[in-house]
Design a protein around this motif. Structure first.
Motif, PDB file in Angstrom:
ATOM      1  N   GLY A   1      64.230 -36.765  89.747  1.00  0.00           N
ATOM      2  CA  GLY A   1      63.265 -35.669  89.777  1.00  0.00           C
ATOM      3  C   GLY A   1      63.867 -34.286  89.875  1.00  0.00           C
ATOM      4  N   GLU A   2      65.182 -34.173  89.981  1.00  0.00           N
ATOM      5  CA  GLU A   2      65.804 -32.845  90.078  1.00  0.00           C
ATOM      6  C   GLU A   2      65.884 -32.192  88.699  1.00  0.00           C
ATOM      7  OE1 GLU A   2      68.573 -32.888  94.058  1.00  0.00           O
ATOM      8  OE2 GLU A   2      69.533 -33.517  92.182  1.00  0.00           O
ATOM      9  N   MET A   3      65.688 -30.883  88.681  1.00  0.00           N
ATOM     10  CA  MET A   3      65.781 -30.087  87.454  1.00  0.00           C
ATOM     11  C   MET A   3      67.079 -29.296  87.544  1.00  0.00           C
ATOM     12  SD  MET A   3      62.828 -31.032  86.222  1.00  0.00           S
ATOM     13  CE  MET A   3      62.058 -29.923  85.054  1.00  0.00           C
ATOM     14  N   VAL A   4      68.064 -29.700  86.759  1.00  0.00           N
ATOM     15  CA  VAL A   4      69.438 -29.240  86.949  1.00  0.00           C
ATOM     16  C   VAL A   4      69.848 -28.311  85.808  1.00  0.00           C
ATOM     17  CG1 VAL A   4      71.839 -29.968  87.243  1.00  0.00           C
ATOM     18  CG2 VAL A   4      69.966 -31.411  88.098  1.00  0.00           C
ATOM     19  N   GLY A   5      70.354 -27.142  86.157  1.00  0.00           N
ATOM     20  CA  GLY A   5      70.964 -26.245  85.187  1.00  0.00           C
ATOM     21  C   GLY A   5      72.466 -26.470  85.175  1.00  0.00           C
ATOM     22  N   LEU A   6      73.031 -26.760  84.001  1.00  0.00           N
ATOM     23  CA  LEU A   6      74.473 -26.998  83.862  1.00  0.00           C
ATOM     24  C   LEU A   6      75.099 -25.738  83.286  1.00  0.00           C
ATOM     25  CD1 LEU A   6      76.772 -29.075  84.106  1.00  0.00           C
ATOM     26  CD2 LEU A   6      76.232 -29.822  81.778  1.00  0.00           C
ATOM     27  N   VAL A   7      75.973 -25.074  84.057  1.00  0.00           N
ATOM     28  CA  VAL A   7      76.529 -23.785  83.652  1.00  0.00           C
ATOM     29  C   VAL A   7      78.051 -23.837  83.706  1.00  0.00           C
ATOM     30  CG1 VAL A   7      74.484 -22.541  84.460  1.00  0.00           C
ATOM     31  CG2 VAL A   7      76.438 -22.813  85.992  1.00  0.00           C
ATOM     32  N   GLY A   8      78.661 -22.898  83.038  1.00  0.00           N
ATOM     33  CA  GLY A   8      80.115 -22.796  82.959  1.00  0.00           C
ATOM     34  C   GLY A   8      80.481 -22.070  81.688  1.00  0.00           C
ATOM     35  N   ARG A   9      81.712 -21.566  81.641  1.00  0.00           N
ATOM     36  CA  ARG A   9      82.135 -20.810  80.462  1.00  0.00           C
ATOM     37  C   ARG A   9      82.149 -21.719  79.233  1.00  0.00           C
ATOM     38  NH1 ARG A   9      87.169 -22.452  79.425  1.00  0.00           N
ATOM     39  NH2 ARG A   9      88.401 -23.331  81.124  1.00  0.00           N
ATOM     40  N   ASN A  10      82.140 -21.111  78.044  1.00  0.00           N
ATOM     41  CA  ASN A  10      82.215 -21.887  76.803  1.00  0.00           C
ATOM     42  C   ASN A  10      83.519 -22.681  76.766  1.00  0.00           C
ATOM     43  OD1 ASN A  10      79.786 -20.993  75.904  1.00  0.00           O
ATOM     44  ND2 ASN A  10      80.577 -19.525  74.427  1.00  0.00           N
ATOM     45  N   GLY A  11      83.419 -23.956  76.408  1.00  0.00           N
ATOM     46  CA  GLY A  11      84.592 -24.812  76.355  1.00  0.00           C
ATOM     47  C   GLY A  11      84.914 -25.502  77.661  1.00  0.00           C
ATOM     48  N   ALA A  12      84.089 -25.272  78.706  1.00  0.00           N
ATOM     49  CA  ALA A  12      84.384 -25.877  80.014  1.00  0.00           C
ATOM     50  C   ALA A  12      84.066 -27.369  80.043  1.00  0.00           C
ATOM     51  CB  ALA A  12      83.593 -25.160  81.107  1.00  0.00           C
ATOM     52  N   GLY A  13      83.185 -27.826  79.141  1.00  0.00           N
ATOM     53  CA  GLY A  13      82.877 -29.257  79.099  1.00  0.00           C
ATOM     54  C   GLY A  13      81.412 -29.592  79.290  1.00  0.00           C
TER      55      GLY A  13
END
Length: 654
Positions: free
Chosen positions: A27-39
């Motif tokens: 039920g968690e709404m997760v934002g996945l962030v990081g610089r371009n190319g981080a994976g």
């Protein structure tokens, strides 16, 4: 729940995730962030099964159904509605089981198959699919258009609708907002807030992330770091964490320097050798704190314009649209989208252009940018007007086979041919250095643009615009492929720009930061919008409500017109030949019989559907399922006969 334990992921020789662990709860709404190319996209590939872990453990509950937006461009003649319906894999599987059960002639299997088909929502699947399609900005008249009749951006919207149509416990969204206008973006946010499963989203739109996420996963130096809260809370917590770590690092460095100074001073003295040795051991045992190294910031600036005409341009009774196609007959008028615009653009203005999809925002910008000609009226440009234009599709101004350096050299030659002096360096080495300011260094200056990512193409377009030293910037969705750092750099550069900005964007953070007034393109005109973006979002909701009411009214009018036509047909006809009167009476009698039969079948169908909806299985479910299918076939046949008889009545009446 999803668990990653001591997980390692590689792409070729590059380690993207290194012995990292994290847990994502249901039920968690997760934002996945990081610089371009981080994976980020690589982690999605692990979750959807196209990539496997190189080390460590990875677990997703096997009973979870997953939905994801397909990245391929669909090529099919299916209607938009049918294409989206087929995103419901549960429904497709239920229909396939019904077909297999009927072929096997197994009564029990058929009973269970029909019940599963009903539970999968077969009865309301078209309505659910069309609600998604309309919410993402399509028109009612486009619901039955073939998928391959739409442009690329609209097909990707259909892919998004197809993913949302799929029942799921895990939803993966990779840049879902790239092809959306602000009105569709507002609708998508509202839809995702009602989603009850677990969602992971990759996005560079900070307001979108703030609206739909409650957990942030940051990929940093090969580790997944979990933060409770949306993107803004993540930024606050990360800034505080960076400050604390840097302070701890500084304190440790001071302590280490003090110990080393004591060691250096007394290690040669016999009387202090024991104390010096103990400090050596203390220094060796000390767990070193790493300095807090933030990702390298990207920044650029627009040079001061060489001149600032005022007004920049003036429009008088101008109309905007598209010329007729080349194969159109002579005299075919142009397609006009926006009419009778009389407005001026002044030096220093920062104008945000708002409007629902299809109202003419991009058409207006293209015409001001000279990519299209006005279909009517006058557009008067100020003396010395120098336009920098960022097209919504970067390849509108880029050549896929050329390199960044070739683009810059061609830009220099075109400027020289046009007798334009931008006050910028023109030697090849200077152009290489200029490209380096936009992260095009080394071999990248000779890489074909067609092989570059969307973000790299967008940076190249920005680089070319900055070199031209424009005094009027026309930006049509400039952030579609930019990461958060580059968006922030663009926002800062635009705020420091001394010229005029006209901006079309669904990035509300950029609109809020840059624009101090808004124009609304709506219902064939352009007018000032008196309000801020929050007011505009309320306007969009009101406008959607108004359009739904108009559609319902049109439907009611169509039903009234059909009823009137039927009444006219059944009314006492004017005197005519006996043969014609007899033919009309016979046809009407046949129609009445068909309508009675259809009414009986519809009633029987409703009764069977109610029995299927009962929680207790009906003892004759298999027979009822067969009967339901027979009824649907008979209704289709009767409706065709009914339409044919009405056509014959019209012909006879004529």
């Amino acid at each position: 729940m999803i668990t990653l334990k001591n997980l390692t992921l590689r792409r070729s020789a590059k380690v993207l995730l290194d012995s990292t662990s994290v847990t994502i709860n249901p039920g968690e709404m997760v934002g996945l962030v990081g610089r371009n190319g981080a994976g980020k996209s690589t982690l999605f590939a692990l979750l959807n099964g196209t990539l496997h872990e190189d080390a460590g453990d990875f677990f997703v509950p096997p009973q979870w159904r997953m939905a994801q937006v397909a990245q391929d461009m669909p090529e099919t003649t299916q209607t938009a509605t049918q294409f989206v319906i087929e995103g419901d894999v549960t429904l497709l599987a239920a229909q396939a089981e019904v077909d297999a059960a009927e072929a096997s002639n197994d009564g029990d299997r058929m009973a269970h198959a029909y019940m599963a088909l009903h539970d999968a929502g077969a009865h309301d699947a078209p309505a659910r699919a069309q609600a998604l399609i309309l919410g993402l900005g399509f028109k009612t008249s486009e619901l039955d258009n073939p998928v391959n009749s739409f442009s690329g951006g609209w097909r990707m919207r259909l892919q998004l609708a197809r993913a949302l149509m799929c029942p799921s416990e895990l939803l993966l969204l990779d840049e879902p907002t790239n092809h959306l206008d602000l009105d569709a973006l507002v609708w998508l946010e509202a839809w995702l807030k009602r989603y009850t499963g677990t969602m992971l989203v990759i996005s560079h739109d900070r307001e979108f992330l703030d609206a739909v996420t409650n957990v942030t996963l940051h990929i940093d130096a090969g580790k997944l770091v979990r933060y409770g809260g949306n993107y803004s809370k993540f930024e606050d917590m990360r800034a505080e964490q960076m400050s604390l770590q840097q302070s701890a690092f500084a304190r440790q460095q001071d302590k280490m320097a003090h110990l080393q100074k004591f060691i250096d001073r007394f290690k040669a003295k016999a009387s202090k050798a024991k104390q010096a040795q103990s400090r050596v051991k203390a220094l060796e045992r000390m767990e070193k704190i790493a300095p807090m190294l933030a990702d390298a910031d990207f920044s650029f600036e627009f040079k001061e314009p060489l001149n600032l005409p005022n007004p920049m341009l003036a429009m008088h009774n101008a109309s905007f649209g598209y010329p007729p196609p080349d194969d159109a007959p002579a005299g075919t008028p142009p397609t006009v989208i926006v009419n009778n615009v009389s407005r001026s653009v002044l030096a220093g203005q920062r104008i945000g252009i708002l409007g629902a999809n299809g109202q003419g925002k991009s058409t207006l910008v293209k015409t001001v940018a000279r990519a299209l000609k006005a279909t009517g009226g006058d557009i008067t440009e100020g003396k010395g007007l120098n336009i920098g234009y960022f097209a919504q599709q970067e390849l509108d101004v880029l050549r896929p086979a050329d390199t960044p350096l070739e683009h810059m050299i061609r830009l220099v030659k075109e400027s020289a041919a046009a007798s334009l002096n931008h006050g910028q360096a023109t030697r090849e080495q200077d152009l290489r250095s200029f490209l380096g300011m936009f992260n095009f260094g080394g071999d990248m200056v000779k890489q074909a643009v067609g092989s570059m990512s969307g973000g790299e193409k967008a940076r190249l377009v920005l680089c070319m615009i900055v070199w031209q030293r424009p005094n009027l910037l026309l930006l049509d969705e400039p952030t579609n492929h930019l990461d958060l750092a580059t968006r922030e750099a663009l926002s800062v550069a635009l705020n420091e720009f001394e010229g005029t900005v006209m901006l079309v964007s669904h990035d509300r953070a950029l609109l809020r930061a840059v624009c101090d007034e808004f124009w609304l393109v709506s219902r064939g005109g352009v007018a000032p919008f008196d309000g801020d973006l929050d007011d505009y979002q309320r306007y969009l909701l009101d406008e959607a409500k108004r359009q739904r009411e108009e559609q319902r009214e049109e439907q009611r009018n169509a039903e009234r017109a059909a009823a009137s036509a039927k009444a006219a047909l059944t009314a006492k006809p004017a005197p005519r030949k006996p043969q014609a009167n007899n033919a009309l009476r016979n046809l009407q009698r046949d129609i009445d019989k068909l309508e009675q039969a259809m009414a009986g079948l519809n009633a029987e169908q409703r009764q069977i559907e109610q029995q299927f909806a009962s929680p207790d299985p009906h003892p004759e479910s298999a027979a009822l399922g067969k009967r339901l299918k027979t009824i649907q076939q008979e209704l289709t046949s009767l409706e065709e006969q009914w339409l044919q008889l009405h056509q014959e009545i019209e012909n006879a009446a004529a």
